[in-house]
Write an enzyme that holds these catalytic residues in place. Sequence first.
Site, PDB file in Angstrom:
ATOM      1  N   PRO A  82       0.829  -1.295   0.012  1.00 33.85           N
ATOM      2  CA  PRO A  82       0.014   0.098  -0.009  1.00 33.85           C
ATOM      3  C   PRO A  82       0.689   1.189   0.187  1.00 33.85           C
ATOM      4  CG  PRO A  82      -0.933  -1.542   1.455  1.00 33.85           C
ATOM      5  CD  PRO A  82       0.297  -2.202   0.982  1.00 33.85           C
ATOM      6  N   CYS A  83       0.324   2.274  -0.672  1.00 33.11           N
ATOM      7  CA  CYS A  83       1.076   3.583  -0.897  1.00 33.11           C
ATOM      8  C   CYS A  83       0.794   4.548   0.196  1.00 33.11           C
ATOM      9  CB  CYS A  83       0.650   4.097  -2.413  1.00 33.11           C
ATOM     10  SG  CYS A  83       1.323   2.829  -3.848  1.00 33.11           S
ATOM     11  N   PRO A  84      -0.460   4.643   0.547  1.00 31.76           N
ATOM     12  CA  PRO A  84      -0.983   5.660   1.489  1.00 31.76           C
ATOM     13  C   PRO A  84       0.186   6.209   2.595  1.00 31.76           C
ATOM     14  CG  PRO A  84      -2.855   4.424   0.862  1.00 31.76           C
ATOM     15  CD  PRO A  84      -1.722   3.578   0.325  1.00 31.76           C
ATOM     16  N   PRO A  85       0.528   5.218   3.236  1.00 31.72           N
ATOM     17  CA  PRO A  85       1.632   5.679   4.269  1.00 31.72           C
ATOM     18  C   PRO A  85       2.730   6.414   3.787  1.00 31.72           C
ATOM     19  CG  PRO A  85       1.467   3.092   4.425  1.00 31.72           C
ATOM     20  CD  PRO A  85       0.550   3.619   3.161  1.00 31.72           C
ATOM     21  N   PHE A  86       2.971   6.765   2.811  1.00 32.24           N
ATOM     22  CA  PHE A  86       4.058   7.378   1.980  1.00 32.24           C
ATOM     23  C   PHE A  86       3.621   8.466   1.209  1.00 32.24           C
ATOM     24  CE2 PHE A  86       5.171   2.769   2.769  1.00 32.24           C
ATOM     25  CZ  PHE A  86       6.049   2.840   3.816  1.00 32.24           C
TER      26      PHE A  86
END
Length: 418
Positions: A82-86
């Site tokens: 998943p991309c949202p953390p970064f």
Amino acid sequence: MKYNVIEICAGAGGQALGLHRAGFKHKLAVELDQTAADTLETNFREKLKIDAKVAVGDVADPDVWEPKHYAGDVDLLAGGVPCPPFTIAGKQLGANDERDLFAWAIEQVGIIQPRALLLENVRGLSLPRFAGYRQHVLDQLAEFGYIGEWRLLQASDFGVPQLRPRFVLVAFKPDDAAYFHWPEPQGDAPTVGETLRELMGSRGWKHLDAWVSAANKIGPTIVGGSKKHGGADLGPTRAKRAWAQLGVDALGVANEPPGPDDEFAVGPKLTTEMVELIQGFPGTGAWDFLGKKTSRYRQIGNAFPPRVAEEIGKAIFAALEHTGTPAPRETVEHDPVYKALKNAKGPIRADQMLNADGEPLDTGEIEKRITMLSADFEINIEVRNNVTRYELGEFKAFTGQDDHGRHEVFLKNRARIS
């Protein structure tokens, strides 16, 4: 020969298609979203003619799959965690985001011991904010016996008609690492107009030529979005403005191309088939996306462009084959403050922190880096006799701990995570 691959957080198959074209065969793909998994399973069977298993559910749940069962029998572990953390558009919570699976994925390398690793994410992970996180990843890989390397790749360098920078991590055992070479850019990508001419004019739209002439650049990054938000559109405000300059209405997705006499204030909306081409899928019908329009759009928009995955896959395949001339590779330092703290036997002063050349680090830089590191690591700070000392504590990320707070938050938000 075909090397085998296990793909985690596989989505609807952008990376899978690219890796298949590069010569890899899937043993297993794991995906959280049921519709995306159905898309993947259907295309494995009908398009790629393989019988790979698709496991549906939380990739970190041992009831979904057990990494230890594949130990020593995997050539490539790949995924698009998943991309949202970064992401720059988000809060960049990193290790504190319940969706963060990057550190967990690295731990699976130690369990499975694949010959190679491929993980991709957004450009935000390449920023100074995450230098310590990246350093931890490389150090952890080194402990498992791998040499890792990060590279920011532009999808437009590989024929994809959009701005889509992806931050890619590869890792190999030393013997294979020497033969890996990053793929070279392949020239200018086609424009949006050139890419979509046939589809946009398929119903006889009389303004087609003028539109193609105006849509004379590559597009902004396609944003798949998440279930936390509303219907499908082509991205945040800045992206919508950029699409408008290309004559595209980004406030939604169309059901069909424009008709012969259709007129638009901004321009036509794109159909999901058009978004497929902008994302670098090989053409209408080459990959079938299941579900309703919004789901199909999100599956396409969240995909790793197949052309980019294919080129990286070819480079990994060549390394596993020991093709070409070997060159020494070593782990690159990303965060000297993190390294100084990690290598220390206990709390250390700022003047004891040295860079790779053995020179003292700038005090202001140390303070800035400590602030960034404290977002992902416990940093113990103590003051004795007016002297501040620092010590690196626990990594906050989820790496598989049974008691990690990720579990409760993940279950609470499960229906909205995509």
